[in-house]
Scaffold this active site. Structure first.
Site, PDB file in Angstrom:
ATOM      1  N   GLU A 270       0.883  -1.308   0.363  1.00 27.16           N
ATOM      2  CA  GLU A 270       0.015  -0.156   0.241  1.00 27.16           C
ATOM      3  C   GLU A 270       0.820   0.962   0.379  1.00 27.16           C
ATOM      4  O   GLU A 270       0.333   2.859   0.518  1.00 27.16           O
ATOM      5  CB  GLU A 270      -1.339   0.165   1.213  1.00 27.16           C
TER       6      GLU A 270
HETATM    7  C1  FAD Z   1       2.802  -9.926   0.154  1.00 26.01           C
HETATM    8  C2  FAD Z   1       2.590  -9.087  -0.961  1.00 26.01           C
HETATM    9  C3  FAD Z   1       1.721  -8.737  -1.143  1.00 26.01           C
HETATM   10  C4  FAD Z   1       0.820  -7.581  -2.081  1.00 26.01           C
HETATM   11  N1  FAD Z   1       0.107  -7.070  -2.575  1.00 26.01           N
HETATM   12  C5  FAD Z   1      -0.612  -6.797  -3.765  1.00 26.01           C
HETATM   13  C6  FAD Z   1      -1.272  -6.165  -4.662  1.00 26.01           C
HETATM   14  O1  FAD Z   1      -2.052  -7.111  -4.356  1.00 26.01           O
HETATM   15  N2  FAD Z   1      -1.367  -5.578  -5.382  1.00 26.01           N
HETATM   16  C7  FAD Z   1      -0.208  -4.845  -5.873  1.00 26.01           C
HETATM   17  O2  FAD Z   1      -0.645  -4.341  -7.070  1.00 26.01           O
HETATM   18  N3  FAD Z   1       0.975  -4.849  -5.360  1.00 26.01           N
HETATM   19  C8  FAD Z   1       0.997  -6.047  -4.925  1.00 26.01           C
HETATM   20  N4  FAD Z   1       2.159  -6.144  -3.824  1.00 26.01           N
HETATM   21  C9  FAD Z   1       3.685  -5.174  -4.162  1.00 26.01           C
HETATM   22  C10 FAD Z   1       3.703  -4.289  -2.535  1.00 26.01           C
HETATM   23  O3  FAD Z   1       2.708  -3.178  -3.222  1.00 26.01           O
HETATM   24  C11 FAD Z   1       5.298  -4.034  -3.500  1.00 26.01           C
HETATM   25  O4  FAD Z   1       6.256  -4.156  -2.836  1.00 26.01           O
HETATM   26  C12 FAD Z   1       5.748  -2.259  -2.783  1.00 26.01           C
HETATM   27  O5  FAD Z   1       4.632  -1.075  -4.108  1.00 26.01           O
HETATM   28  C13 FAD Z   1       6.777  -1.917  -2.875  1.00 26.01           C
HETATM   29  O6  FAD Z   1       7.788  -1.733  -4.134  1.00 26.01           O
HETATM   30  P1  FAD Z   1       8.692  -3.037  -4.962  1.00 26.01           P
HETATM   31  O7  FAD Z   1       8.701  -4.203  -3.956  1.00 26.01           O
HETATM   32  O8  FAD Z   1       9.312  -3.319  -5.600  1.00 26.01           O
HETATM   33  O9  FAD Z   1       9.603  -1.870  -4.088  1.00 26.01           O
HETATM   34  P2  FAD Z   1      10.435  -1.310  -4.250  1.00 26.01           P
HETATM   35  O10 FAD Z   1       9.731   0.063  -4.606  1.00 26.01           O
HETATM   36  O11 FAD Z   1      12.045  -0.612  -5.545  1.00 26.01           O
HETATM   37  O12 FAD Z   1      11.286  -0.539  -2.552  1.00 26.01           O
HETATM   38  C14 FAD Z   1      13.048  -0.649  -2.275  1.00 26.01           C
HETATM   39  C15 FAD Z   1      12.953   0.069  -1.520  1.00 26.01           C
HETATM   40  O13 FAD Z   1      13.258   1.122  -1.626  1.00 26.01           O
HETATM   41  C16 FAD Z   1      12.698   2.510  -1.243  1.00 26.01           C
HETATM   42  N5  FAD Z   1      12.153   3.171  -1.832  1.00 26.01           N
HETATM   43  C17 FAD Z   1      11.888   3.322  -3.470  1.00 26.01           C
HETATM   44  N6  FAD Z   1      11.371   4.797  -4.261  1.00 26.01           N
HETATM   45  C18 FAD Z   1      11.483   4.996  -2.944  1.00 26.01           C
HETATM   46  C19 FAD Z   1      11.298   6.668  -3.743  1.00 26.01           C
HETATM   47  N7  FAD Z   1      11.713   7.329  -4.323  1.00 26.01           N
HETATM   48  N8  FAD Z   1      12.409   7.661  -2.555  1.00 26.01           N
HETATM   49  C20 FAD Z   1      13.059   6.931  -1.435  1.00 26.01           C
HETATM   50  N9  FAD Z   1      12.543   5.591  -1.384  1.00 26.01           N
HETATM   51  C21 FAD Z   1      12.348   4.790  -2.200  1.00 26.01           C
HETATM   52  C22 FAD Z   1      10.345   2.072  -0.831  1.00 26.01           C
HETATM   53  O14 FAD Z   1      10.379   2.526   0.166  1.00 26.01           O
HETATM   54  C23 FAD Z   1      11.721   1.192  -0.425  1.00 26.01           C
HETATM   55  O15 FAD Z   1      12.218   0.443   0.983  1.00 26.01           O
HETATM   56  C24 FAD Z   1       2.238  -6.492  -2.196  1.00 26.01           C
HETATM   57  C25 FAD Z   1       3.728  -7.097  -1.789  1.00 26.01           C
HETATM   58  C26 FAD Z   1       3.763  -8.150  -0.958  1.00 26.01           C
HETATM   59  C27 FAD Z   1       5.064  -8.446  -0.603  1.00 26.01           C
END
Ligand code: FAD
Length: 593
Positions: free
Chosen positions: A403
């Site tokens: 979220e």
């Molecule tokens: C169990 C589970 C259920 C999920 N369910 C859904 C779902 O139903 N639908 C869906 O669409 N997604 C879902 N997700 C995905 C989830 O929304 C994403 O994992 C989340 O948005 C983070 O994206 P990412 O994993 O690519 O991390 P990244 O975006 O790669 O982030 C990695 C780190 O870098 C930081 N970061 C990234 N960009 C920035 C920035 N601009 N400035 C500062 N820090 C930054 C982040 O805060 C984090 O600490 C789910 C994930 C999990 C684990």
């Protein structure tokens, strides 16, 4: 059902920072009606009698069972609490969906299944769907006959959701062909309907309604996760999937509106479920601490454990107060509107984006704290699977990631506030200028207030000024480059989070002054402790931010001004936490709502 929320003149997210709010003006759990409490009991019985006894089986990835539970929740009216009756919902207020959400938050992995169904599928369909789309899908989802999922993230674009690579190619007949791979999709393994985000002709970010049975839709293997083993999380793969033109959700090129408004509500509901989970865990801790003996006495008698029980209660109380305050704002804004018209809901969700992000960060971090202490109170038993503390701890970690990660939400809080101020929607700049004059000629200290929580109210006025000071100086110092200063923005976010929670807690405790004396006293203890500790946390965040912006005489002058602003006399939080801990143990659980 109507909520007894007093009408507020105009709801503008973030305005609380610049204005005073009267105690009577916020909604609190104490104002819940008998109908709300009935809804609460229905949800509680469903969780305790139907979900939790099946939890181990759910963790074997028995998705038929998950479907049956979704169906049962639908039968009980728990899927469509706030959906219009015309679409099979119960058409109650947001307070009803909050009491239900808090109970579902006590249901382990099922909470995730439920959240994806209600907050991430039913909500966008209700807010952005056409009448035909609602007729085709909404009733099936609300009844639990169908399961929904929300496909925004991709392996290369999580936080940067608009960077999605999934493509929708427009066909001559107006339909689309979708190709792409979505990642980490909750309910992926068994959902019937997917809300999928893809770029039309590689550019226009758009939401689509995609049925599982469309040719070219497949789902990948279940992810091996740290927690939430009883909830399905898979990739969703789209290979040249034909999607009719009438299945565009919202407008072509306006997918960001669908995505972000959905996330605002999702963030709010995540906090609600986190709060429900924390309240249940406080009960587990209290009961364990009363039963477990060491050195010939219950561990609940030790100051170190009482501190934990007291602090868990304080933090849950502050988040709960902020949730109900925000619920009141939502219900007030929606009170005079036709429930079938989604426009006011879309508008208020956009309006309350700051509060939703505050609640998401505060709720998930409060839950992490509570569940970590729950493990600690259980000692070795907290680290083994015989007790639920271990599972709660693993299950909850993802709340700080999905979220919108807490980093992204922290950036959104001051970012949105500043954007509104620059557009003239919030008088932040005028408040910052006025504060600068005030700081140059500080008023002499007035006598301590002897009104109930009077000193705390004064402290909150000072917190707001500290927030305005940091934001004002940061805008002056960095101008348009401020977005690059994430550390300063994150400290500003922390100040705003502590301030919103502190004010919500104190305003609620003030309302409780008229309730039964013992309850009122405990609420005063919780609010007083929160404010006391928020003062130190706000000062630390503000000092760090000021030191990043300036040095030498300017920094010294700013720090002196901050010290004058935040002159908050400490109170005896040991005594207050001990009283809270005693009450939590005596009543075998959280006792403030
Ligand atoms: C169990 C589970 C259920 C999920 N369910 C859904 C779902 O139903 N639908 C869906 O669409 N997604 C879902 N997700 C995905 C989830 O929304 C994403 O994992 C989340 O948005 C983070 O994206 P990412 O994993 O690519 O991390 P990244 O975006 O790669 O982030 C990695 C780190 O870098 C930081 N970061 C990234 N960009 C920035 C920035 N601009 N400035 C500062 N820090 C930054 C982040 O805060 C984090 O600490 C789910 C994930 C999990 C684990």
């Amino acid at each position: 059902m109507t909520t007894t929320t007093p009408t507020t003149s105009e709801i503008t997210g973030g305005r609380w920072l610049l204005e005073e709010t009267a105690a009577g003006d916020i909604f609190t759990p104490e104002r819940l009606s008998d109908e709300h409490r009935l809804m609460d009991r229905t949800a509680e019985e469903f969780i305790t009698k139907e979900v939790m006894p099946n939890h181990d089986q759910l963790e074997t990835k028995d998705w038929d069972l998950a479907r049956r539970l979704v169906r049962r929740a639908g039968e009980l009216g728990l899927m469509g609490t706030d959906v219009p009756e015309a679409y099979g919902g119960v058409e109650l207020d947001k307070a009803s969906s909050v009491v239900v959400g808090a109970r579902i938050g006590q249901g382990g992995s099922f909470g995730s299944t439920y959240g994806a169904q209600t907050g991430l599928t039913i909500l966008p369909l209700h807010c952005f769907g056409t009448e035909e789309q609602k007729a085709a899908y909404l009733e099936k989802l609300v009844s639990g006959e169908w399961v929904g999922a929300y496909c925004l993230s991709e392996s290369g674009s999580g936080s940067d959701a608009l960077g999605a690579k999934a493509r929708a190619v427009r066909q001559d007949d107006g339909s689309y062909r979708l190709t792409g791979e979505k990642m980490w999709i909750t309910n992926g393994g068994f959902a019937d309907l997917f809300v999928v985000f893809a770029k039309v002709d590689g550019e226009q970010f758009t939401a689509f309604l995609v049925e599982r049975t469309y040719p070219g839709v497949t789902t990948g293997k279940e992810e091996h996760k740290m927690g939430l083993h009883g909830s399905s999380t898979t990739p969703v793969i789209l290979q040249d999937v034909p999607v009719p033109a009438e299945n565009v959700l919202g407008e072509v090129g306006k997918g960001h509106k669908v995505a972000f408004n959905t996330l605002n509500y999702g963030r709010f509901k995540l906090a609600v479920m986190a709060c429900g989970g924390a309240i249940a865990a406080i009960g587990e801790s209290a009961r364990y601490a009363a039963e477990r003996h060491q050195f010939g006495q219950p561990i609940a008698s030790f100051g170190a454990i009482r501190h934990k029980l007291g602090e868990m209660t304080v933090r849950a109380y502050a988040v709960e107060s902020a949730i109900y305050r925000t619920t009141g704002l939502l219900d007030t804004a929606l009170a005079d509107h036709d429930a079938a018209d989604p426009a006011p809901l879309r508008a208020v969700l956009e309006e309350l984006a700051i509060e939703c992000s505050i609640l998401k960060v505060a709720g998930s971090e409060m839950l992490s704290y509570v569940l970590d202490e729950n493990v600690q109170i259980h000692g070795g038993n907290g680290f083994v699977k015989d007790y639920p503390a271990e599972r709660h701890y693993r299950d909850s970690r993802v709340n700080r990631i999905f979220e919108g990660t807490n980093e992204i939400n922290r950036l959104l809080i001051p970012g949105t506030l500043i954007r509104r101020a620059l557009k003239g929607g919030l008088p932040l700049i005028a408040a910052a200028t006025q504060l600068q004059d005030e700081i140059m000629s500080p008023p002499s200290l007035s006598e301590p207030s002897d009104a109930p929580l009077g000193e705390q109210m004064r402290a909150i006025a000072a917190f707001k000024k500290a927030g305005v000071m940091v934001l004002g100086l940061a805008m002056q110092r960095y101008g348009e480059q401020l977005t690059e200063e994430q550390e300063v923005l994150s400290w500003a976010a922390d100040i705003l989070i502590y301030t919103f929670l502190a004010e919500s807690a104190v305003l609620r405790a003030l309302q409780a002054s008229t309730a039964e004396a013992a309850t009122a006293a405990l609420q005063h203890d919780a609010a007083g402790t929160y404010v006391n500790d928020a003062a130190a946390r706000i000062e630390a965040a503000a000092r760090s931010a000021l030191a990043a912006m300036d040095e030498g005489d300017t920094l010294r002058m700013n720090l002196a001004a901050l010290r004058r602003l935040l002159k908050v006399t400490p109170v005896n939080t040991v005594a207050m936490r001990r009283r809270l801990a005693t009450a939590v143990v005596d009543r075998a659980g959280y006792m403030l709502s």
